[in-house]
Design an enzyme around this catalytic site. Structure first.
Site, PDB file in Angstrom:
ATOM      1  N   LEU A 243       0.819  -1.205   0.000  1.00 19.77           N
ATOM      2  CA  LEU A 243       0.000   0.000   0.000  1.00 19.77           C
ATOM      3  C   LEU A 243       0.858   1.263   0.000  1.00 19.77           C
ATOM      4  O   LEU A 243       1.687   1.465   0.896  1.00 19.77           O
ATOM      5  CB  LEU A 243      -0.930   0.011   1.216  1.00 19.77           C
ATOM      6  CG  LEU A 243      -1.888   1.193   1.327  1.00 19.77           C
ATOM      7  CD1 LEU A 243      -2.864   1.201   0.154  1.00 19.77           C
ATOM      8  CD2 LEU A 243      -2.639   1.142   2.656  1.00 19.77           C
ATOM      9  N   ASP A 244       0.661   2.107  -1.029  1.00 18.99           N
ATOM     10  CA  ASP A 244       1.321   3.416  -1.154  1.00 18.99           C
ATOM     11  C   ASP A 244       2.844   3.314  -1.167  1.00 18.99           C
ATOM     12  O   ASP A 244       3.540   4.259  -0.786  1.00 18.99           O
ATOM     13  CB  ASP A 244       0.875   4.359  -0.026  1.00 18.99           C
ATOM     14  CG  ASP A 244      -0.579   4.753  -0.153  1.00 18.99           C
ATOM     15  OD1 ASP A 244      -1.086   4.785  -1.292  1.00 18.99           O
ATOM     16  OD2 ASP A 244      -1.221   5.019   0.878  1.00 18.99           O
ATOM     17  N   GLU A 245       3.378   2.183  -1.603  1.00 15.90           N
ATOM     18  CA  GLU A 245       4.831   2.010  -1.638  1.00 15.90           C
ATOM     19  C   GLU A 245       5.343   1.644  -3.023  1.00 15.90           C
ATOM     20  O   GLU A 245       6.474   1.207  -3.177  1.00 15.90           O
ATOM     21  CB  GLU A 245       5.268   0.942  -0.623  1.00 15.90           C
ATOM     22  CG  GLU A 245       5.004   1.336   0.828  1.00 15.90           C
ATOM     23  CD  GLU A 245       5.551   0.331   1.819  1.00 15.90           C
ATOM     24  OE1 GLU A 245       6.358  -0.535   1.397  1.00 15.90           O
ATOM     25  OE2 GLU A 245       5.180   0.401   3.002  1.00 15.90           O
TER      26      GLU A 245
END
Length: 301
Positions: A243-245
């Site tokens: 997530l969001d990486e």
């Protein structure tokens, strides 16, 4: 930073020139640029732009984006692809993609209730500022339907009923598969499952504020105000299972002062998000972004 304008082919008066892009990456070695240039020259192509980067000239990873013009590109393409596979693929062991610049990427935009990124993309699309063809907008809420339809774009509301995200994602796949080359999450406030990422088979770009990992969850700008932040920013990145990486495509920031209210911080953040997302979408759809593990090479100058 200014948004790079899409390249436009210049047609010579004595023949029909068309534009193509060649994107290459693999292990660096001697003779790559010469070999690529020779293949294109043998096909009668004229190179009009070339960007390249190597992580290490002694066996590192090599990346190149070449824009060229060639008479009757569609007719010569099969022979050109055969030559590229023989020289670039087999002899040099590089991965390559040949793209017809005249064919815009087919894009689906996902949104929830927040409209600033979605409407900005649709407005730029209508003005011809983005090299894309928006096929549809998908949302888990009906709130933005009327605004989207004013642009002549199909709008599909796929609510998540009783928390059943699998059913919603199955409907997303039905709408998307075979119809899009890119998905843009324009403030789509749902976590994308690993199964969906695998099954949809096309890249996804997400946008969010650049406070992360600080100020996680609801009300990030209120939390930022309480901490007295002096920079407001945004990050556009590819979506991965983490997530969001995912690999970052573009970021930007603006300075703010202690006098700014939470509402003013939110507005400044929305402005940055619009710019960053539109750049990321444009650069991806112009084949300027090459992934290198969890990083990116962006030929945007």
């Amino acid at each position: 930073m200014t948004l790079a304008a899409p390249e436009k082919a210049t047609v010579a008066s004595d023949y029909s020139a068309e534009e193509g892009r060649l994107v290459i990456h693999g292990r660096d070695r001697e003779g790559i640029v010469s070999a690529i240039s020779s293949v294109l020259a043998d096909a009668g192509a004229n190179i009009v732009s070339l960007d390249q980067y190597s992580t290490d000239p002694h066996g590192g990873q090599f990346f190149q984006r070449t824009v060229f013009q060639v008479p009757d590109f569609r007719l010569v393409r099969p022979d050109l692809e055969a030559s590229l596979e023989r020289v670039i693929g087999n002899d040099l062991g590089l991965d390559w993609r040949l793209i017809d610049s005249s064919q815009p990427k087919r894009v689906a935009i996902f949104a929830s209730k927040t409209d600033h990124c979605l409407l900005d993309l649709l407005w730029r699309h209508r003005r011809g500022e983005l090299p894309i063809s928006v096929q549809m907008v998908i949302s888990n809420h009906p709130d933005l339907a009327d605004e989207v339809r004013q642009f002549g774009i199909p709008f599909f509301c796929v609510p998540i009923r009783n928390g059943d995200k699998k059913a919603a994602e199955a409907e997303h796949l039905r709408l998307l598969q075979g119809n899009v080359d890119l998905i843009v999450l324009a403030r789509y406030m749902q976590i994308i499952s690993a199964d969906f990422i695998r099954d949809v088979g096309v890249p996804m770009i997400n946008i969010h504020h650049s406070f992360l990992p600080a100020f996680i969850g609801a009300g990030p700008y209120r939390k930022a105000k309480e901490r007295g932040v002096k920079l407001i920013g945004a990050t556009a990145h590819y979506v991965t299972e983490d997530l969001d990486e995912g690999p970052i495509i573009e970021q930007d920031v603006v300075r703010v002062s202690h006098t700014a209210t939470t509402a003013e911080l939110t507005q400044r953040g929305a402005d940055v998000e619009r710019l960053v997302l539109s750049r990321a979408v444009a650069w991806h759809c112009e084949d300027r972004v090459l992934r290198n593990g969890n990083s990116t090479i962006v030929f945007a100058s």
